[in-house]
Design a protein around this motif. Structure first.
Motif, PDB file in Angstrom:
ATOM      1  N   LEU A  10       4.280  -2.838   2.841  1.00 31.32           N
ATOM      2  CA  LEU A  10       4.268  -3.626   1.613  1.00 31.32           C
ATOM      3  C   LEU A  10       2.833  -3.913   1.214  1.00 31.32           C
ATOM      4  CD1 LEU A  10       7.033  -6.148   2.746  1.00 31.32           C
ATOM      5  CD2 LEU A  10       7.351  -4.102   1.342  1.00 31.32           C
ATOM      6  N   ALA A  11       2.528  -3.742  -0.066  1.00 39.56           N
ATOM      7  CA  ALA A  11       1.159  -3.929  -0.546  1.00 39.56           C
ATOM      8  C   ALA A  11       1.147  -4.899  -1.720  1.00 39.56           C
ATOM      9  CB  ALA A  11       0.561  -2.596  -0.969  1.00 39.56           C
ATOM     10  N   VAL A  12       0.277  -5.890  -1.627  1.00 35.78           N
ATOM     11  CA  VAL A  12       0.023  -6.814  -2.743  1.00 35.78           C
ATOM     12  C   VAL A  12      -1.487  -6.868  -2.891  1.00 35.78           C
ATOM     13  CG1 VAL A  12       0.385  -9.123  -3.678  1.00 35.78           C
ATOM     14  CG2 VAL A  12       2.083  -8.133  -2.119  1.00 35.78           C
ATOM     15  N   GLY A  13      -2.015  -6.038  -3.786  1.00 31.49           N
ATOM     16  CA  GLY A  13      -3.458  -5.912  -3.901  1.00 31.49           C
ATOM     17  C   GLY A  13      -4.044  -5.371  -2.610  1.00 31.49           C
ATOM     18  N   ALA A  14      -5.042  -6.054  -2.076  1.00 33.09           N
ATOM     19  CA  ALA A  14      -5.710  -5.615  -0.853  1.00 33.09           C
ATOM     20  C   ALA A  14      -4.972  -6.033   0.409  1.00 33.09           C
ATOM     21  CB  ALA A  14      -7.137  -6.161  -0.815  1.00 33.09           C
ATOM     22  N   LEU A  15      -3.884  -6.784   0.254  1.00 30.96           N
ATOM     23  CA  LEU A  15      -3.111  -7.221   1.412  1.00 30.96           C
ATOM     24  C   LEU A  15      -2.014  -6.210   1.715  1.00 30.96           C
ATOM     25  CD1 LEU A  15      -1.987 -10.750   2.329  1.00 30.96           C
ATOM     26  CD2 LEU A  15      -0.227  -8.990   2.192  1.00 30.96           C
ATOM     27  N   ARG A  16      -1.884  -5.827   2.994  1.00 31.85           N
ATOM     28  CA  ARG A  16      -0.866  -4.876   3.435  1.00 31.85           C
ATOM     29  C   ARG A  16      -0.059  -5.501   4.565  1.00 31.85           C
ATOM     30  NH1 ARG A  16      -2.845  -2.876  -0.398  1.00 31.85           N
ATOM     31  NH2 ARG A  16      -3.509  -0.711  -0.772  1.00 31.85           N
TER      32      ARG A  16
END
Length: 241
Positions: free
Chosen positions: A135-141
């Protein structure tokens, strides 16, 4: 669902009762009588779950959690205590415990908590954190299979409870999650824990994923409703468009 469970409890009768209930459910159980022994055994063979009494000789339960999380060990921890004040509960959660029960407690309720905690921390079930997707939310994985969180490629150490919160929110970015909904993701039954459990996990996650935890850009509060996870770069683009 069978798991390796360690019970750290200095009251022999209490430890034996918990052991019997766990074994009835098919779990393999190790019992130790003090905090120092708990640390030594976890380091030898990390269990799937640690049931940990707070008041123990040699090293108390709070110090055990502090050491385990300092060593980046992510095993789920369910704490047992005769203390019932909110400050004690929040201290345990702040140190990295995933659940908390006060004595006296129902053994059947304890087993329900064990089942739910094992399921919600990836030992069974197919929750949002167990879908196998990255799952990716911008630079967060968030990698469910590897149970890993990264920000800009840098690993972020999360407790099992923190991972369930961030994985659930990353599966639906920009959705506002109420506290009861996040409690369902954590334990399945919101009557088992208080809303403060969610707040504590959110506070700890902000310390780990936000450049400025006091002014979060990713994990936002929606006042009067709950929390949402967003890509701060989207907000920056909208502001300049």
């Amino acid at each position: 669902m069978c798991a390796e469970v360690m019970v750290a409890e200095d009251d022999e009768k209490q430890a034996e009762l918990v052991r019997r209930y766990l074994e009835r459910e098919g779990h393999s159980v190790t019992v130790v009588g003090d905090g120092r022994a708990a640390l030594d055994r976890v380091r030898e063979r990390e269990p799937d779950l640690l049931i940990l009494d707070v008041m123990m000789p040699r090293t108390d339960g709070l110090d055990v959690v502090r050491v385990l999380r300092g060593e980046a060990r992510e095993l789920p921890v369910l704490m047992l205590t005769a203390r019932s004040t909110e400050d004690d509960l929040l201290l345990g959660l702040d140190l990295g415990a995933d659940d908390y029960m006060t004595k006296p407690y129902s053994p059947r309720e304890l087993m329900a908590r064990v089942r739910t905690l094992l399921r919600r921390t990836g030992r069974a079930g197919t929750s949002a954190a167990d879908t196998g997707r990255v799952l990716a939310v911008g630079a967060l994985r968030v990698d469910a299979d590897r149970h890993e969180v990264t920000v800009d490629g840098t690993p972020v150490e999360c407790t099992p409870g923190e991972f369930q919160v961030i994985a659930a929110m990353a599966a639906e970015p920009d959705r506002v999650f109420t506290r009861p909904r996040l409690l369902e993701k954590l334990h399945g039954f919101d009557r088992y824990v208080s809303d403060r459990t969610v707040d504590m996990h959110i506070m700890n996650l902000r310390k780990k994923i936000e450049p400025e935890p006091r002014t979060p850009a990713r994990l936002l509060t929606v006042f009067g409703v709950g929390y949402k996870l967003t890509d701060p770069a989207k907000g920056a683009r909208r502001a300049t468009s």
